[in-house]
Design a protein around this motif. Structure first.
Motif, PDB file in Angstrom:
ATOM      1  N   GLY A 243       0.784  -1.218   0.000  1.00  0.00           N
ATOM      2  CA  GLY A 243       0.000   0.000   0.000  1.00  0.00           C
ATOM      3  C   GLY A 243       0.817   1.271   0.000  1.00  0.00           C
ATOM      4  N   ARG A 244       2.083   1.175  -0.406  1.00  0.00           N
ATOM      5  CA  ARG A 244       2.961   2.337  -0.390  1.00  0.00           C
ATOM      6  C   ARG A 244       3.321   2.784  -1.810  1.00  0.00           C
ATOM      7  NH1 ARG A 244       7.769   0.538   3.420  1.00  0.00           N
ATOM      8  NH2 ARG A 244       8.433   2.711   3.021  1.00  0.00           N
ATOM      9  N   ALA A 245       2.447   2.496  -2.750  1.00  0.00           N
ATOM     10  CA  ALA A 245       2.724   2.847  -4.143  1.00  0.00           C
ATOM     11  C   ALA A 245       2.872   4.351  -4.340  1.00  0.00           C
ATOM     12  CB  ALA A 245       1.625   2.308  -5.056  1.00  0.00           C
ATOM     13  N   ASP A 246       2.187   5.146  -3.514  1.00  0.00           N
ATOM     14  CA  ASP A 246       2.262   6.593  -3.670  1.00  0.00           C
ATOM     15  C   ASP A 246       3.641   7.151  -3.313  1.00  0.00           C
ATOM     16  OD1 ASP A 246      -0.304   6.962  -4.659  1.00  0.00           O
ATOM     17  OD2 ASP A 246      -1.185   7.100  -2.668  1.00  0.00           O
ATOM     18  N   GLU A 247       4.487   6.335  -2.681  1.00  0.00           N
ATOM     19  CA  GLU A 247       5.860   6.743  -2.404  1.00  0.00           C
ATOM     20  C   GLU A 247       6.758   6.555  -3.630  1.00  0.00           C
ATOM     21  OE1 GLU A 247       7.383   4.723   1.024  1.00  0.00           O
ATOM     22  OE2 GLU A 247       5.502   4.936   2.137  1.00  0.00           O
ATOM     23  N   LEU A 248       6.246   5.870  -4.655  1.00  0.00           N
ATOM     24  CA  LEU A 248       7.075   5.465  -5.791  1.00  0.00           C
ATOM     25  C   LEU A 248       6.781   6.328  -7.011  1.00  0.00           C
ATOM     26  CD1 LEU A 248       6.414   1.646  -5.256  1.00  0.00           C
ATOM     27  CD2 LEU A 248       8.498   2.867  -4.612  1.00  0.00           C
ATOM     28  N   THR A 249       6.742   7.643  -6.810  1.00  0.00           N
ATOM     29  CA  THR A 249       6.340   8.545  -7.887  1.00  0.00           C
ATOM     30  C   THR A 249       7.267   8.485  -9.100  1.00  0.00           C
ATOM     31  OG1 THR A 249       7.516  10.327  -6.741  1.00  0.00           O
ATOM     32  CG2 THR A 249       5.145  10.119  -6.340  1.00  0.00           C
ATOM     33  N   LYS A 250       8.488   8.024  -8.911  1.00  0.00           N
ATOM     34  CA  LYS A 250       9.412   7.884 -10.037  1.00  0.00           C
ATOM     35  C   LYS A 250       8.932   6.817 -11.008  1.00  0.00           C
ATOM     36  CE  LYS A 250      14.251   6.726 -11.108  1.00  0.00           C
ATOM     37  NZ  LYS A 250      15.579   6.367 -10.527  1.00  0.00           N
ATOM     38  N   TYR A 251       8.223   5.823 -10.486  1.00  0.00           N
ATOM     39  CA  TYR A 251       7.817   4.669 -11.286  1.00  0.00           C
ATOM     40  C   TYR A 251       6.311   4.556 -11.476  1.00  0.00           C
ATOM     41  CZ  TYR A 251      12.483   3.298  -9.660  1.00  0.00           C
ATOM     42  OH  TYR A 251      13.820   3.280  -9.353  1.00  0.00           O
ATOM     43  N   VAL A 252       5.534   5.094 -10.531  1.00  0.00           N
ATOM     44  CA  VAL A 252       4.093   4.820 -10.472  1.00  0.00           C
ATOM     45  C   VAL A 252       3.289   6.111 -10.640  1.00  0.00           C
ATOM     46  CG1 VAL A 252       2.203   3.850  -9.110  1.00  0.00           C
ATOM     47  CG2 VAL A 252       4.514   2.872  -8.920  1.00  0.00           C
ATOM     48  N   THR A 253       2.333   6.072 -11.566  1.00  0.00           N
ATOM     49  CA  THR A 253       1.342   7.144 -11.701  1.00  0.00           C
ATOM     50  C   THR A 253       0.045   6.681 -11.050  1.00  0.00           C
ATOM     51  OG1 THR A 253       2.289   7.932 -13.778  1.00  0.00           O
ATOM     52  CG2 THR A 253       0.014   8.547 -13.317  1.00  0.00           C
TER      53      THR A 253
END
Length: 308
Positions: A243-253
């Motif tokens: 649930g921490r995808a929002d920390e991965l702004t380099k990879y995840v939109t």
């Protein structure tokens, strides 16, 4: 009102028909309402049965006795039918949809709480004509989940090991695929690792990409993971699953949208729909607000105040 228990005899690896019959008989000893325990005989048999029962016009409550696949078939039967309501009743099996409710998920194993529950409209995703109540995805996660059963049946491989083997094989085949993606003002073409559209929060046996998704807000939480290398994939997958995808702004939109999501692929891709596989070279996912009546068990607070 009629209560219909749909039993998938192969869900969870063992037949729970006798257990469901005993639970239903005990519960309805003190009730005057009609009930039936129906054992499915083929894929989508549950969908057919529910549609036929709903067409009679009587109020119908459906209990999906199995895993995510059984629940999805029941959802497809009850979708957009005002007189039909449905819920999971995961007897002896897991259910990713239920995980969204935290500790309250155990209420879906309490038949008395379900029989005394209320009905609440929730949203569905229409994915190429099939209904999804939980999560749809395309990309490496869908490929891994679809092929896991192939490897789990091999000697010395089973359970979680099947996922590991499937992941290794699919990473070797290539992490990313060619996709053209459109949703509202967003558009992207190129190599993409995965796209996940969430109405619920968990899929794949516990992956939790979204902490905010709700099945009653008219919004899809959409995660688009760009092409990554193997080392990058290994680093981000743990955060994505937690649930921490929002920390991965380099990879995840991350998009939160009620707009239709359209995707075209460079080849036929597997599309995960609540754990079930579809195959197509393009897909359209659109929100259907309030399209399903969900049975909310007595005492659940997820949707607001606890039901009486």
């Amino acid at each position: 009102m009629k209560h219909l228990f749909i039993v998938n005899p192969v869900a969870g690896g063992s037949d729970k028909t006798a257990q469901v019959r005993a639970l239903a008989a005990r519960a309805f000893e003190r009730r005057e309402e009609d009930y039936e325990v129906y054992v499915t005989r083929a894929p989508m048999d549950a969908t057919r049965k529910i549609r036929e029962e709903a067409e009679a016009g009587e109020a119908l409550r459906v209990y999906a006795c199995g895993g995510d696949g059984t629940f999805n078939e029941c959802v497809c039967g009850a979708a957009q039918r005002a007189n039909a309501a449905v819920c999971p009743f995961p007897v002896g099996t897991g259910n990713d949809f239920c995980r969204m409710f935290g500790a309250e998920k155990e209420l879906y194993r309490d038949l008395d709480a379900l029989l005394e529950g209320t009905v609440r409209p929730i949203d569905l995703i229409d994915c190429n004509g099939r209904f999804s109540v939980n999560i749809c995805s395309v990309g490496i996660d869908a490929r891994v989940g679809t092929e896991v059963h192939k490897y789990s049946k091999l000697p010395l491989i089973g359970g979680a090991t099947g996922y590991v083997v499937s992941a290794a094989v699919n990473v070797f085949k290539g992490i990313a695929s060619d996709m053209t993606i459109r949703c509202g003002d967003f558009e992207r073409s190129g190599k993409t690792t995965l796209v996940c559209a969430c109405n619920g929060r968990f899929y794949g046996g516990g992956f939790n990409p979204s902490l905010r998704a709700r099945p009653d807000d008219g919004i899809m939480d959409i995660y688009i993971v760009k092409k990554v290398s193997l080392p990058e994939f290994a680093l981000l997958i743990g955060k994505y699953a937690a649930g921490r995808a929002d920390e991965l702004t380099k990879y995840v939109t991350h998009l939160r949208s009620s707009d239709t999501l359209e995707m075209r692929f460079g080849r036929t891709e597997v599309i995960n729909v609540d754990g079930e596989a579809m195959y197509a070279d393009r897909v359209t996912m659109r929100m259907l607000p309030g399209a399903l009546n969900l049975i909310v068990p007595r005492g659940m607070r997820f949707f607001g105040e606890a039901t009486a």
